[in-house]
Design a protein around this motif. Structure first.
Motif, PDB file in Angstrom:
ATOM      1  N   LEU A  72       0.822  -1.209   0.000  1.00  0.00           N
ATOM      2  CA  LEU A  72       0.000   0.000   0.000  1.00  0.00           C
ATOM      3  C   LEU A  72       0.857   1.260   0.000  1.00  0.00           C
ATOM      4  CD1 LEU A  72      -2.864  -1.040   2.467  1.00  0.00           C
ATOM      5  CD2 LEU A  72      -2.955  -0.878  -0.028  1.00  0.00           C
ATOM      6  N   ASP A  73       1.999   1.221   0.691  1.00  0.00           N
ATOM      7  CA  ASP A  73       2.910   2.380   0.671  1.00  0.00           C
ATOM      8  C   ASP A  73       3.416   2.638  -0.742  1.00  0.00           C
ATOM      9  OD1 ASP A  73       2.664   2.872   3.346  1.00  0.00           O
ATOM     10  OD2 ASP A  73       4.499   1.805   3.932  1.00  0.00           O
ATOM     11  N   ALA A  74       3.760   1.551  -1.443  1.00  0.00           N
ATOM     12  CA  ALA A  74       4.245   1.691  -2.821  1.00  0.00           C
ATOM     13  C   ALA A  74       3.161   2.263  -3.724  1.00  0.00           C
ATOM     14  CB  ALA A  74       4.718   0.339  -3.343  1.00  0.00           C
ATOM     15  N   LEU A  75       1.939   1.779  -3.574  1.00  0.00           N
ATOM     16  CA  LEU A  75       0.821   2.276  -4.392  1.00  0.00           C
ATOM     17  C   LEU A  75       0.518   3.736  -4.067  1.00  0.00           C
ATOM     18  CD1 LEU A  75      -1.548  -0.829  -4.309  1.00  0.00           C
ATOM     19  CD2 LEU A  75      -0.275   0.020  -6.275  1.00  0.00           C
ATOM     20  N   ARG A  76       0.595   4.093  -2.792  1.00  0.00           N
ATOM     21  CA  ARG A  76       0.328   5.480  -2.393  1.00  0.00           C
ATOM     22  C   ARG A  76       1.352   6.427  -3.014  1.00  0.00           C
ATOM     23  NH1 ARG A  76       2.813   8.184   1.261  1.00  0.00           N
ATOM     24  NH2 ARG A  76       3.633   6.324   2.305  1.00  0.00           N
ATOM     25  N   MET A  77       2.639   6.051  -2.949  1.00  0.00           N
ATOM     26  CA  MET A  77       3.686   6.910  -3.517  1.00  0.00           C
ATOM     27  C   MET A  77       3.583   6.975  -5.037  1.00  0.00           C
ATOM     28  SD  MET A  77       7.091   6.365  -1.186  1.00  0.00           S
ATOM     29  CE  MET A  77       6.893   4.671  -0.736  1.00  0.00           C
ATOM     30  N   ALA A  78       3.206   5.849  -5.654  1.00  0.00           N
ATOM     31  CA  ALA A  78       3.025   5.845  -7.110  1.00  0.00           C
ATOM     32  C   ALA A  78       1.879   6.776  -7.503  1.00  0.00           C
ATOM     33  CB  ALA A  78       2.743   4.423  -7.589  1.00  0.00           C
ATOM     34  N   TYR A  79       0.787   6.741  -6.746  1.00  0.00           N
ATOM     35  CA  TYR A  79      -0.376   7.607  -7.016  1.00  0.00           C
ATOM     36  C   TYR A  79       0.042   9.075  -6.929  1.00  0.00           C
ATOM     37  CZ  TYR A  79      -5.185   9.406  -6.575  1.00  0.00           C
ATOM     38  OH  TYR A  79      -6.367  10.075  -6.767  1.00  0.00           O
ATOM     39  N   ASP A  80       0.762   9.424  -5.852  1.00  0.00           N
ATOM     40  CA  ASP A  80       1.195  10.812  -5.679  1.00  0.00           C
ATOM     41  C   ASP A  80       2.121  11.255  -6.811  1.00  0.00           C
ATOM     42  OD1 ASP A  80      -0.238  11.014  -3.332  1.00  0.00           O
ATOM     43  OD2 ASP A  80       1.466  10.480  -2.046  1.00  0.00           O
ATOM     44  N   GLU A  81       2.998  10.358  -7.242  1.00  0.00           N
ATOM     45  CA  GLU A  81       3.931  10.707  -8.323  1.00  0.00           C
ATOM     46  C   GLU A  81       3.198  10.885  -9.646  1.00  0.00           C
ATOM     47  OE1 GLU A  81       7.686  11.789  -9.599  1.00  0.00           O
ATOM     48  OE2 GLU A  81       7.025  11.298  -7.553  1.00  0.00           O
ATOM     49  N   ILE A  82       2.225  10.038  -9.909  1.00  0.00           N
ATOM     50  CA  ILE A  82       1.458  10.146 -11.164  1.00  0.00           C
ATOM     51  C   ILE A  82       0.711  11.472 -11.222  1.00  0.00           C
ATOM     52  CG2 ILE A  82      -0.497   9.170 -12.442  1.00  0.00           C
ATOM     53  CD1 ILE A  82       0.409   6.398 -11.369  1.00  0.00           C
ATOM     54  N   LYS A  83       0.213  11.917 -10.065  1.00  0.00           N
ATOM     55  CA  LYS A  83      -0.533  13.183 -10.008  1.00  0.00           C
ATOM     56  C   LYS A  83       0.325  14.376 -10.445  1.00  0.00           C
ATOM     57  CE  LYS A  83      -4.902  13.576  -8.641  1.00  0.00           C
ATOM     58  NZ  LYS A  83      -5.227  14.160  -7.358  1.00  0.00           N
TER      59      LYS A  83
END
Length: 446
Positions: A72-83
């Motif tokens: 979930l940490d990896a997905l959260r950081m990926a989401y923030d980076e994509i934004k």
């Protein structure tokens, strides 16, 4: 164990110290801590940062390493980076993987996607109009820049195939060596993201044909790209050489592809798996440039030194501690098992090399394994003709089968004598032919 001669004493002492019952207090083994995703992600930028995070999210549970919070940490950081970017397709994929587990702040932002897509259509139309105007005016530099802008646009939106085509089209409009190198670097970046490493090799070679346009940082980038291509092709020795040739001036200038820590890890493991002791000493341990990279990853530095010093238990323990994190590396994941097997086999071969006989119990202790498992490994290496020895299964002793040096010397002397006799006879024959003027002349063609 019985050594061949006294010259083997230093290495023998090292091996006995490594495998004996006494615990070495040289230094503690660095524990294999769980991957710090935030620190890991900070080493990278752009698309590769997102793809590495998604790779960790996809594999941390598959390999039975990590935990749900890591995913979930990896997905959260990926989401923030994509934004921060413009790739709406990746946003939809990540939101689907998160599936509401991170709260309403990390659900699919449809409004953001619609805004980005609408803005992208407008920008694309503007770029098309500009490129058409450039092509009408036949201004080569402007056309090149137009295609390059299209490549950047497609890359930012995740359309890698179109980005690749646009970057390649700039080649016909390059007027200087710097333009060619810039085109090659763009194509290499997209090709690595696409996993098309044959294109990477091809365009690295093209860029290297313009050495006058290569500054030290660009040359280091090309070495890294070539290393990745060879790693993907399982040409580990070539990959090691490319990473070892990388200039430390690379720094974080290639963070959209690789970090300096990766250069140390990839180069170090590939070198351990394929280099002999002489090469390991001269090209890795004594390599001042590569030492700068190794300082960033102390575990890799220590395991290389341990391997060279015949401290195999310590070396293999470092490798075991690193394995979980290496399996989460997007480029190294598929090669970890192969490299580890090759390194272990080299260690087994190197351990047995100085001795006439080896006690399997002591050797098993040195490699932290059972005698039965060790015997299976040695049998495989003997069958593969990598170790010249035979095993006494009853007494658990490995006996080396050294060549009969006396017999080999006599055979070489006899062969040399036969060659000398043949050469002398040929010389006598030729001198007699010349003496009697018995020369065969070619008939002249009519």
């Amino acid at each position: 164990m019985d050594a061949d001669d006294d010259t083997c004493a230093p290495i023998t002492d090292e091996i006995r110290a490594n495998g004996g019952g006494e615990q070495r207090t040289r230094r503690p083994i660095i524990s294999g801590d769980q991957l710090d995703i935030e620190a890991y992600a900070s080493l990278y930028s752009g698309r590769t940062k997102i793809m590495r995070l998604l790779f960790i999210a996809d594999h941390c549970s598959d390999e039975k390493i990590g935990n749900p919070s890591m995913k979930l940490d990896a997905l959260r950081m990926a989401y923030d980076e994509i934004k921060k970017g413009e790739n709406t397709q990746l946003m939809r994929e990540v939101a689907q993987k998160i599936n509401g587990r991170l709260g309403p702040s990390y659900e699919l932002d449809s409004a953001w996607c619609d805004t980005v897509d609408r803005r992208a259509e407008q920008k694309k139309e503007k770029l098309e109009n500009e490129l058409n105007a450039y092509r009408t005016n036949l201004i080569k530099e402007s056309i090149r820049m137009g295609y390059n802008d299209f490549g950047d646009f497609y890359y930012a939106h995740g359309q890698l195939g179109d980005a690749f085509k646009s970057y390649v089209r700039t080649r016909d409009y390059c007027t200087t060596s710097k333009h060619i190198v810039h085109m090659c670097m763009s194509v290499i970046l997209v090709s690595i993201e696409m996993g098309q490493f044959t294109h990477v090799t091809s365009y690295v070679n093209k860029a290297e044909q313009a050495p006058d346009a290569l500054d030290p940082i660009t040359a280091a980038k090309l070495r890294c790209a070539a290393g990745l291509a060879n790693l993907e092709a399982k040409k580990y020795k070539l990959a090691a050489r490319k990473f070892l040739e990388t200039n430390p001036e690379l720094g974080s200038h290639f963070s959209e592809v690789i970090a300096p820590q990766d250069v140390a890890t990839y180069g170090g493991l590939c070198a351990l798996a394929t280099f002999d002791r002489t090469e390991l000493k001269s090209k890795v341990i004594d390599n001042l440039n590569f030492r700068n990279f190794l300082e960033l990853v102390p575990e890799v530095r220590e395991l290389i030194n341990d391997f060279y010093s015949s401290h195999y238990a310590s070396c293999l323990q470092y490798l075991g501690n690193l394995k979980a994190n290496l399996l989460l590396d997007i480029h190294l994941h598929d090669h970890v098992e192969t490299l580890y097997d090759q390194i272990r086999h080299k260690a087994l071969i190197q351990y047995t090399l100085p001795f006439v006989s080896v006690d399997l119990n002591m050797m098993a202790n040195a490699f932290k394994t059972t005698v039965a498992e060790l015997q299976k490994e040695l049998e495989a290496l003997i069958t593969d003709n990598q170790i010249q020895a035979r095993i006494d299964s009853h007494n658990k002793i490995l006996y080396a089968r050294h060549a009969d040096q006396r017999n080999a010397t006599f055979q070489r002397v006899l062969e040399t004598g036969r060659e000398f006799d043949r050469d002398v006879r040929s010389m006598l024959l030729r001198s007699n032919l010349v003496k009697h003027d018995y020369n065969v002349r070619h008939l002249r063609k009519l």
